[in-house]
Motif scaffolding. Structure first.
Motif, mmCIF file in Angstrom:
data_model
loop_
_atom_site.group_PDB
_atom_site.id
_atom_site.type_symbol
_atom_site.label_atom_id
_atom_site.label_comp_id
_atom_site.label_asym_id
_atom_site.label_seq_id
_atom_site.Cartn_x
_atom_site.Cartn_y
_atom_site.Cartn_z
ATOM 1 N N ASP A 139 0.831 -1.208 0.000
ATOM 2 C CA ASP A 139 0.000 0.000 0.000
ATOM 3 C C ASP A 139 0.868 1.261 0.000
ATOM 4 O OD1 ASP A 139 -2.269 -1.520 0.022
ATOM 5 O OD2 ASP A 139 -2.601 -1.381 2.190
ATOM 6 N N ILE A 140 1.921 1.239 0.833
ATOM 7 C CA ILE A 140 2.817 2.401 0.879
ATOM 8 C C ILE A 140 3.498 2.586 -0.466
ATOM 9 C CG2 ILE A 140 4.935 3.303 1.920
ATOM 10 C CD1 ILE A 140 4.103 1.904 4.524
ATOM 11 N N GLY A 141 3.955 1.471 -1.058
ATOM 12 C CA GLY A 141 4.613 1.549 -2.363
ATOM 13 C C GLY A 141 3.692 2.093 -3.444
ATOM 14 N N GLU A 142 2.423 1.679 -3.423
ATOM 15 C CA GLU A 142 1.470 2.189 -4.405
ATOM 16 C C GLU A 142 1.272 3.690 -4.232
ATOM 17 O OE1 GLU A 142 -2.060 -0.106 -3.941
ATOM 18 O OE2 GLU A 142 -1.323 -1.795 -5.127
ATOM 19 N N ASN A 143 1.198 4.137 -2.963
ATOM 20 C CA ASN A 143 1.046 5.569 -2.718
ATOM 21 C C ASN A 143 2.262 6.347 -3.203
ATOM 22 O OD1 ASN A 143 -1.505 5.413 -1.551
ATOM 23 N ND2 ASN A 143 -0.690 5.060 0.510
ATOM 24 N N VAL A 144 3.457 5.775 -2.978
ATOM 25 C CA VAL A 144 4.679 6.432 -3.444
ATOM 26 C C VAL A 144 4.655 6.584 -4.966
ATOM 27 C CG1 VAL A 144 7.182 6.188 -3.673
ATOM 28 C CG2 VAL A 144 6.088 5.688 -1.490
ATOM 29 N N VAL A 145 4.290 5.511 -5.660
ATOM 30 C CA VAL A 145 4.243 5.549 -7.125
ATOM 31 C C VAL A 145 3.192 6.544 -7.608
ATOM 32 C CG1 VAL A 145 3.715 4.205 -9.195
ATOM 33 C CG2 VAL A 145 5.121 3.206 -7.390
ATOM 34 N N ASN A 146 1.989 6.472 -7.024
ATOM 35 C CA ASN A 146 0.905 7.357 -7.460
ATOM 36 C C ASN A 146 1.245 8.827 -7.214
ATOM 37 O OD1 ASN A 146 -0.677 5.212 -8.320
ATOM 38 N ND2 ASN A 146 -1.708 4.991 -6.340
ATOM 39 N N ALA A 148 4.238 10.093 -7.015
ATOM 40 C CA ALA A 148 5.315 10.472 -7.926
ATOM 41 C C ALA A 148 4.787 10.768 -9.327
ATOM 42 C CB ALA A 148 6.376 9.376 -7.982
ATOM 43 N N PHE A 149 3.697 10.089 -9.697
ATOM 44 C CA PHE A 149 3.089 10.333 -11.002
ATOM 45 C C PHE A 149 2.180 11.564 -10.994
ATOM 46 C CE2 PHE A 149 4.158 5.927 -12.343
ATOM 47 C CZ PHE A 149 4.650 6.230 -13.599
ATOM 48 N N GLY A 150 1.998 12.160 -9.805
ATOM 49 C CA GLY A 150 1.236 13.406 -9.758
ATOM 50 C C GLY A 150 -0.091 13.327 -9.053
ATOM 51 N N ALA A 151 -0.354 12.254 -8.307
ATOM 52 C CA ALA A 151 -1.623 12.147 -7.586
ATOM 53 C C ALA A 151 -1.734 13.213 -6.499
ATOM 54 C CB ALA A 151 -1.778 10.758 -6.970
ATOM 55 N N ARG A 152 -0.599 13.664 -5.982
ATOM 56 C CA ARG A 152 -0.585 14.716 -4.968
ATOM 57 C C ARG A 152 0.262 15.878 -5.473
ATOM 58 N NH1 ARG A 152 -1.444 13.517 0.402
ATOM 59 N NH2 ARG A 152 -1.164 15.773 0.654
ATOM 60 N N PRO A 153 -0.302 16.734 -6.325
ATOM 61 C CA PRO A 153 0.484 17.847 -6.872
ATOM 62 C C PRO A 153 0.893 18.865 -5.811
ATOM 63 C CG PRO A 153 -1.840 18.057 -7.479
ATOM 64 C CD PRO A 153 -1.678 16.703 -6.866
ATOM 65 N N ASP A 154 0.232 18.812 -4.642
ATOM 66 C CA ASP A 154 0.583 19.765 -3.584
ATOM 67 C C ASP A 154 1.887 19.400 -2.894
ATOM 68 O OD1 ASP A 154 -0.984 17.502 -2.747
ATOM 69 O OD2 ASP A 154 -1.007 18.354 -0.728
ATOM 70 N N GLN A 160 7.399 14.471 -0.658
ATOM 71 C CA GLN A 160 6.957 13.094 -0.887
ATOM 72 C C GLN A 160 7.902 12.100 -0.211
ATOM 73 O OE1 GLN A 160 5.929 12.019 -4.916
ATOM 74 N NE2 GLN A 160 5.085 14.058 -5.331
ATOM 75 N N ILE A 161 9.196 12.401 -0.239
ATOM 76 C CA ILE A 161 10.159 11.538 0.456
ATOM 77 C C ILE A 161 9.858 11.524 1.951
ATOM 78 C CG2 ILE A 161 12.590 11.293 1.119
ATOM 79 C CD1 ILE A 161 13.327 12.389 -1.642
ATOM 80 N N ALA A 162 9.609 12.711 2.517
ATOM 81 C CA ALA A 162 9.324 12.802 3.949
ATOM 82 C C ALA A 162 8.042 12.055 4.306
ATOM 83 C CB ALA A 162 9.223 14.268 4.369
ATOM 84 N N ALA A 163 7.000 12.213 3.469
ATOM 85 C CA ALA A 163 5.734 11.529 3.730
ATOM 86 C C ALA A 163 5.896 10.011 3.645
ATOM 87 C CB ALA A 163 4.667 12.009 2.750
#
Length: 505
Positions: A139-146, A148-154, A160-163
């Motif tokens: 789940d964490i890996g999927e969030n990292v990938v998503n 990185a692809f722009g799911a969280r533009p903020d 993203q590394i810190a999160a």
């Protein structure tokens, strides 16, 4: 004896690189139905098997929701001191309809058949838990990938590394378990343990020492889970006092470890958002070597002073003291780094200099500065509770102090948010009358005669003598004890606070 398989995913056939991601996504999450059924069968056969897994296994760790709910119901009955077997549990399961999705009451018989051996219950539990950890990592890996692809533009790359790091360390330290109710009996046992430790310890210090005799007498030291706010106007010595406390705590940890012949069991973390680590280290060296920090920076020191400076620096290198000088650090990053230090070195005290320079947790967007400070103080209190360490956070005061005749701070002077006072277990202000009196030195041009100027100067010198090298630590709020003013000694040359001898002064 049948073997319980380790958690695995379904195999993936060889695919082209283009289809690689799709193939990964089609794989089943790690799970072990056999281990889950075998564990439930073992517990239903002999409730003592539950004792082998109860300290680490939660219902949410089961991949099959029905198995997790069965485990929860069985555990609840065992915790009440009642027998949990197929006979006693059948009525409850039939009433709730829990087994309908699994095939009805016949599923209980299937669980008993799946049981391999009661003695292996702990191994079954660890297989289940390991599969759950792997699913969380996916789940964490999927969030990292998503992301990185722009799911969280903020969030930019660094955020993203810190999160992601925070999520990983949360999994490593908390194991994903949420807090819940604690019975009063359990809480009372913890309170008795604390009282017993205090009873057997000598002196007035129950918690971690601050290095200040009168402060420790008033408070009993620095206590785990407490958020302590140290506030003051600029030039009052907030950083110097916080550094004194951090250094004293680190030295006490080192001394205790040396007495026992073991490495220090804890460390002190300083988050210096205003000063660099080199500046903070220079300040500590100046204090301990009794060499002016200003002269150190100019290189205006003799050979003897330099030798003492080097000798002291070698002694200080052994201290379990860690400095993070990341500017404008976020609450998320601070929490992650504290957790990491707690896991690797142990953590006994956190000092934040200062909270108005922090950013709230990554991903949050407070509407105003007051809400932002509230989120930061709440987060610092959460860190103190989660890691069971005292957190000292420095805070600026509003300028309204300067407009009063008596410039001693009050709780209403805390800058930007009343939540600082609300969230803190203790609030204290550092105040030096000498600083303000120095600014009121008489000027000859303000008097119409030399005699009046001389009288005013003598009166000013008399007042200066009374407050010279003196400071006040005003303990305005203390959730667990009395308030009041603690008098301290302050040496401006070394920016050093110490105990004030009120008897022989």
């Amino acid at each position: 004896m049948n073997m319980i398989e380790s958690p695995t995913s379904s195999p993936v056939s060889e695919t082209s690189p283009k289809d690689g991601l799709g193939a990964l996504l089609r794989r089943s999450p790690p799970a072990s139905q056999a281990a889950e059924q075998a564990l439930l069968g073992a517990i239903l056969t002999n409730n003592k098997a539950y004792e082998r897994v109860s300290d680490f296994l939660e219902p949410s760790h089961f991949s099959d929701e029905v198995n997790g709910r069965i485990y929860e119901a069985v555990a609840r009955r065992i915790e009440r001191g009642q027998l949990a077997d197929p006979v006693t549990m059948r009525a409850e399961f039939e009433h709730t309809g829990l087994l309908n999705a699994a095939g009805g009451p016949a599923y209980l018989a299937r669980l008993l058949t799946a049981m391999v051996g009661i003695v292996n219950a702990g191994d079954y539990g660890r297989v289940i838990h390991d599969a759950w950890v792997r699913r969380q990592l996916i789940d964490i890996g999927e969030n990292v990938v998503n992301n990185a692809f722009g799911a969280r533009p903020d969030l930019d790359g660094v955020d993203q590394i810190a999160a992601s790091e925070e999520a990983l360390f949360k999994l490593a330290t908390d194991k994903g378990q949420e807090g819940g109710f604690v019975s009063f009996g359990k809480a009372l046992t913890g309170a008795i343990d604390v009282a017993e430790k205090a009873f057997h310890r000598s002196g007035d210090v129950v918690g971690l020492t601050s290095g200040l005799r009168d402060f420790d007498k008033r408070t009993g030291g620095l206590h785990p889970s407490d958020l302590i706010i140290l506030a003051g106007r600029p030039a009052m010595g907030k950083t110097a006092l916080a550094t004194k406390v951090a250094f004293s705590a680190a030295r006490a940890l080192l001394r205790d470890a040396e007495d026992e012949g073991v490495p220090p069991k804890g460390a002190v973390a300083i988050f210096s958002l205003e000063m660099s680590s080199e500046q903070l280290a220079t300040r500590i060296l100046s204090e301990q070597a009794e060499v002016s920090g200003e002269r150190i920076r100019r290189g205006d020191i003799g050979q003897k002073e330099f030798d003492r400076f080097v000798r002291v620096s070698r002694e200080l290198q052994r201290l379990p003291l860690h400095i993070d000088d990341t500017p404008a650090i976020s609450l998320s990053a601070m929490r992650t780094r504290c957790r990491r230090l707690a896991r690797t070195k142990g953590l006994s005290l956190v000092v934040v200099d200062y909270l108005q320079l922090m950013r709230p947790a990554i991903g949050t967007k407070p509407d105003n500065r007051v809400l932002e400070i509230s989120m930061i103080t709440q987060g610092l209190k959460a860190i103190a509770k989660e890691l069971s360490v005292p957190v000292i956070a420095l805070s600026q005061l509003s300028r309204q102090v300067e407009s009063r005749e008596d410039k001693r701070p009050m709780l209403s002077d805390l800058r930007e948010s009343g939540s600082i006072e609300q969230d803190a277990d203790a609030v204290m202000f550092v105040y030096r009358d000498e600083y303000y009196l120095q600014q009121r030195m008489p000027k000859e041009s303000a008097y119409d005669s030399t005699d009046k100027f001389q009288i005013a100067t003598e009166e000013w010198q008399r007042k200066m003598a009374l407050v010279h090298n003196k400071a006040e630590l005003i303990l305005e709020k203390q959730r667990h004890g009395p308030t009041g003013t603690i008098h301290l000694y302050f040496e401006g040359e070394f920016t050093r606070f110490n105990d004030l001898d009120m008897i022989h002064e």
